[in-house]
Design a protein around this motif. Sequence first.
Motif, PDB file in Angstrom:
ATOM      1  N   LEU A 110       0.810  -1.210   0.000  1.00 15.10           N
ATOM      2  CA  LEU A 110       0.000   0.000   0.000  1.00 15.10           C
ATOM      3  C   LEU A 110       0.847   1.267   0.000  1.00 15.10           C
ATOM      4  N   SER A 111       2.174   1.093  -0.019  1.00 13.50           N
ATOM      5  CA  SER A 111       3.019   2.291   0.019  1.00 13.50           C
ATOM      6  C   SER A 111       3.615   2.527  -1.372  1.00 13.50           C
ATOM      7  N   SER A 112       4.462   3.546  -1.448  1.00 17.10           N
ATOM      8  CA  SER A 112       5.058   3.865  -2.742  1.00 17.10           C
ATOM      9  C   SER A 112       6.080   2.789  -3.136  1.00 17.10           C
ATOM     10  N   PRO A 113       6.364   2.651  -4.429  1.00 25.36           N
ATOM     11  CA  PRO A 113       7.359   1.643  -4.861  1.00 25.36           C
ATOM     12  C   PRO A 113       8.733   1.877  -4.227  1.00 25.36           C
ATOM     13  N   GLU A 114       9.084   3.177  -4.027  1.00 24.51           N
ATOM     14  CA  GLU A 114      10.409   3.463  -3.444  1.00 24.51           C
ATOM     15  C   GLU A 114      10.494   2.933  -2.024  1.00 24.51           C
ATOM     16  N   ILE A 115       9.432   3.172  -1.246  1.00 19.68           N
ATOM     17  CA  ILE A 115       9.427   2.691   0.130  1.00 19.68           C
ATOM     18  C   ILE A 115       9.341   1.172   0.148  1.00 19.68           C
ATOM     19  N   ALA A 116       8.499   0.624  -0.718  1.00 19.75           N
ATOM     20  CA  ALA A 116       8.338  -0.838  -0.750  1.00 19.75           C
ATOM     21  C   ALA A 116       9.660  -1.538  -1.065  1.00 19.75           C
ATOM     22  N   ALA A 117      10.474  -0.894  -1.913  1.00 25.60           N
ATOM     23  CA  ALA A 117      11.758  -1.510  -2.295  1.00 25.60           C
ATOM     24  C   ALA A 117      12.726  -1.557  -1.114  1.00 25.60           C
ATOM     25  N   ARG A 118      12.602  -0.570  -0.214  1.00 28.62           N
ATOM     26  CA  ARG A 118      13.534  -0.498   0.924  1.00 28.62           C
ATOM     27  C   ARG A 118      13.008  -1.245   2.146  1.00 28.62           C
ATOM     28  N   TYR A 119      11.723  -1.541   2.149  1.00 27.69           N
ATOM     29  CA  TYR A 119      11.082  -2.077   3.358  1.00 27.69           C
ATOM     30  C   TYR A 119      11.402  -3.549   3.520  1.00 27.69           C
ATOM     31  N   ARG A 120      11.734  -3.919   4.742  1.00 31.38           N
ATOM     32  CA  ARG A 120      11.992  -5.323   5.038  1.00 31.38           C
ATOM     33  C   ARG A 120      11.539  -5.592   6.471  1.00 31.38           C
ATOM     34  N   PHE A 121      10.560  -6.482   6.615  1.00 35.51           N
ATOM     35  CA  PHE A 121      10.049  -6.839   7.941  1.00 35.51           C
ATOM     36  C   PHE A 121      11.020  -7.847   8.517  1.00 35.51           C
ATOM     37  N   GLN A 122      11.977  -7.342   9.279  1.00 35.79           N
ATOM     38  CA  GLN A 122      13.138  -8.115   9.688  1.00 35.79           C
ATOM     39  C   GLN A 122      12.823  -9.145  10.759  1.00 35.79           C
ATOM     40  N   CYS A 123      12.101  -8.726  11.799  1.00 38.06           N
ATOM     41  CA  CYS A 123      11.946  -9.638  12.931  1.00 38.06           C
ATOM     42  C   CYS A 123      10.679  -9.337  13.709  1.00 38.06           C
ATOM     43  N   ARG A 124       9.980 -10.397  14.059  1.00 32.72           N
ATOM     44  CA  ARG A 124       8.859 -10.290  14.971  1.00 32.72           C
ATOM     45  C   ARG A 124       9.371 -10.755  16.334  1.00 32.72           C
ATOM     46  N   LEU A 125       9.498  -9.812  17.241  1.00 27.67           N
ATOM     47  CA  LEU A 125      10.045 -10.134  18.568  1.00 27.67           C
ATOM     48  C   LEU A 125       8.904 -10.218  19.556  1.00 27.67           C
ATOM     49  N   GLY A 126       8.802 -11.340  20.253  1.00 27.59           N
ATOM     50  CA  GLY A 126       7.755 -11.520  21.254  1.00 27.59           C
ATOM     51  C   GLY A 126       8.381 -11.557  22.641  1.00 27.59           C
ATOM     52  N   ILE A 127       7.797 -10.829  23.572  1.00 27.03           N
ATOM     53  CA  ILE A 127       8.354 -10.784  24.935  1.00 27.03           C
ATOM     54  C   ILE A 127       7.319 -11.331  25.902  1.00 27.03           C
ATOM     55  N   VAL A 128       7.748 -12.296  26.692  1.00 31.30           N
ATOM     56  CA  VAL A 128       6.864 -12.929  27.668  1.00 31.30           C
ATOM     57  C   VAL A 128       7.405 -12.636  29.065  1.00 31.30           C
ATOM     58  N   ASP A 129       6.515 -12.294  29.966  1.00 26.76           N
ATOM     59  CA  ASP A 129       6.886 -11.939  31.335  1.00 26.76           C
ATOM     60  C   ASP A 129       6.951 -13.212  32.182  1.00 26.76           C
ATOM     61  N   ALA A 130       8.153 -13.632  32.522  1.00 27.31           N
ATOM     62  CA  ALA A 130       8.302 -14.866  33.300  1.00 27.31           C
ATOM     63  C   ALA A 130       7.743 -14.703  34.710  1.00 27.31           C
ATOM     64  N   ALA A 131       7.867 -13.505  35.261  1.00 30.38           N
ATOM     65  CA  ALA A 131       7.450 -13.296  36.652  1.00 30.38           C
ATOM     66  C   ALA A 131       5.939 -13.411  36.822  1.00 30.38           C
ATOM     67  N   ARG A 132       5.181 -13.024  35.794  1.00 32.14           N
ATOM     68  CA  ARG A 132       3.715 -13.030  35.920  1.00 32.14           C
ATOM     69  C   ARG A 132       3.057 -14.000  34.945  1.00 32.14           C
ATOM     70  N   TYR A 133       3.827 -14.951  34.455  1.00 30.72           N
ATOM     71  CA  TYR A 133       3.330 -15.823  33.392  1.00 30.72           C
ATOM     72  C   TYR A 133       2.036 -16.533  33.778  1.00 30.72           C
ATOM     73  N   ARG A 134       2.022 -17.132  34.951  1.00 32.51           N
ATOM     74  CA  ARG A 134       0.826 -17.915  35.359  1.00 32.51           C
ATOM     75  C   ARG A 134      -0.394 -17.019  35.472  1.00 32.51           C
ATOM     76  N   LEU A 135      -0.214 -15.837  36.079  1.00 36.01           N
ATOM     77  CA  LEU A 135      -1.324 -14.882  36.215  1.00 36.01           C
ATOM     78  C   LEU A 135      -1.833 -14.459  34.845  1.00 36.01           C
ATOM     79  N   LEU A 136      -0.938 -14.149  33.937  1.00 32.54           N
ATOM     80  CA  LEU A 136      -1.360 -13.680  32.616  1.00 32.54           C
ATOM     81  C   LEU A 136      -2.011 -14.802  31.810  1.00 32.54           C
ATOM     82  N   MET A 137      -1.559 -16.010  31.994  1.00 31.88           N
ATOM     83  CA  MET A 137      -2.174 -17.127  31.256  1.00 31.88           C
ATOM     84  C   MET A 137      -3.585 -17.404  31.771  1.00 31.88           C
ATOM     85  N   ARG A 138      -3.872 -17.010  33.007  1.00 29.91           N
ATOM     86  CA  ARG A 138      -5.254 -17.147  33.515  1.00 29.91           C
ATOM     87  C   ARG A 138      -6.137 -16.021  32.980  1.00 29.91           C
TER      88      ARG A 138
END
Lengths: 209, 249
Positions: A110-138
Amino acid sequence: MRVISVVGFLGSGKTTTIAALARHLTSQRERVAFLINDVGEVQIDGAVIRAGGHEVVEIYGGCLCLMQDDLYVGLNDLAAIPGLDWVIIEPAGTADAARMCRLLERFPRLSSPEIAARYRFQCRLGIVDAARYRLLMRSVPHLIRTSVRMADVVLLNKGDAASPAETTRIQTELGKWMKPNAALEVTTASAGLPPAIIEQVLGTGNHHV
Amino acid sequence: MFSALSRHVTFEGPVEQTAHVLQAILQGVIVELGGELVGHAKVIARTPLGVFYASTTGDRAPVHVNADGQPDPSVSTVAIDFNCVFHGLKRRRLATAWEHTAETLRQRGYRLVETPVLPSARVRGRGSRVNVGLGASMAASLVALKPCCVLPVLASVSGGGLGVLQFLQPLEPYRPYFLILTLMLLAIAFHRIYMRPQDETSDELEASVRRTKTVFLLSAVLFLGAVALPPLLPAQTHEHAPNGQHSHG
């Protein structure tokens, strides 16, 4: 323009993690900018990142995964910065990771060709909270599972706040939802990210869009 | 369901007290909310030369205030932004926790002056659920009001006084269909409004949700009235005279 999305529940350590990434990239003389989102009506994380001298586009008042127009305008604004190497996107802690990924994958179409040529979705980083994992999973299991399922790299953060046995149990559970080639690391972002983890996040280059 | 609350205050006092004020705000709100909290609260104080910021998820760890830059000791007014987002709590509860915390700090001698947070112009895409509920409620009102029942009945009761409504009389045989349509619209509205609660993240959205609920309740009352009204009215019979003339009994 390589893009990293950092998804994780409220208080999981996203801002601390991206600040660590920013320090590393800056030390490598790479130019990095940020797109920070919060559902609140005041921006706090954006101000924290900006205090470190970085370029920040702030989108607040709603979750970025429901604000396609604002996201794309923000990305276009950042793409106009000369010499920009990296864009790190921090959606709100209530974001649906799957929806975020779809939006970011759709952007170059949906963007311009110039931007599309430079764009690279490098990494999907997911962060999970170990300290509150059980609470959040509930309370919000869907958000936690989705952020893990979509991630190329999963950081089990606040590893110092959970016992080794609990950390191992959590890792086993997370492993069931992760993508086959995704990586899982235990971290304590507040103490800084080890270089190996940073290289894993920055070096994951399998996602040309 | 997530609720968010944002507040902007100015703290008038020595800048070296800023860290303590931020800690007190976060700890005060967490204590007021109590229980097991799913979410976080953040606060930042901006000074011309640096920022103080802190966050907490509500666990028992002490709040640590980070500082970036060198806040100017000559500064005596500091702008503070507060934001909290929690799952499973009503926004009113967050607001009450904030008000109690701010009042406690004022009683301790801290000068905190609250200033308005400008409404966010970027609330998009999130009102769709509210709008569907509102739309369905209003559609139900129109269907119930116009062809369904109320106006034709009023026309009958008025004895022709509301002559302009007579044109709706031909729709009377279709009343059951309009009743079913209205019921379906009300069911959609109810599902959208009450079964899929909207996140409460701003004063505007909270007011919008209240308006939607008001419209829904009015529509529901109108519908019930439309269903109940005809049986409560005196029956009007049409008698056919042998010569084909009609008379009303």
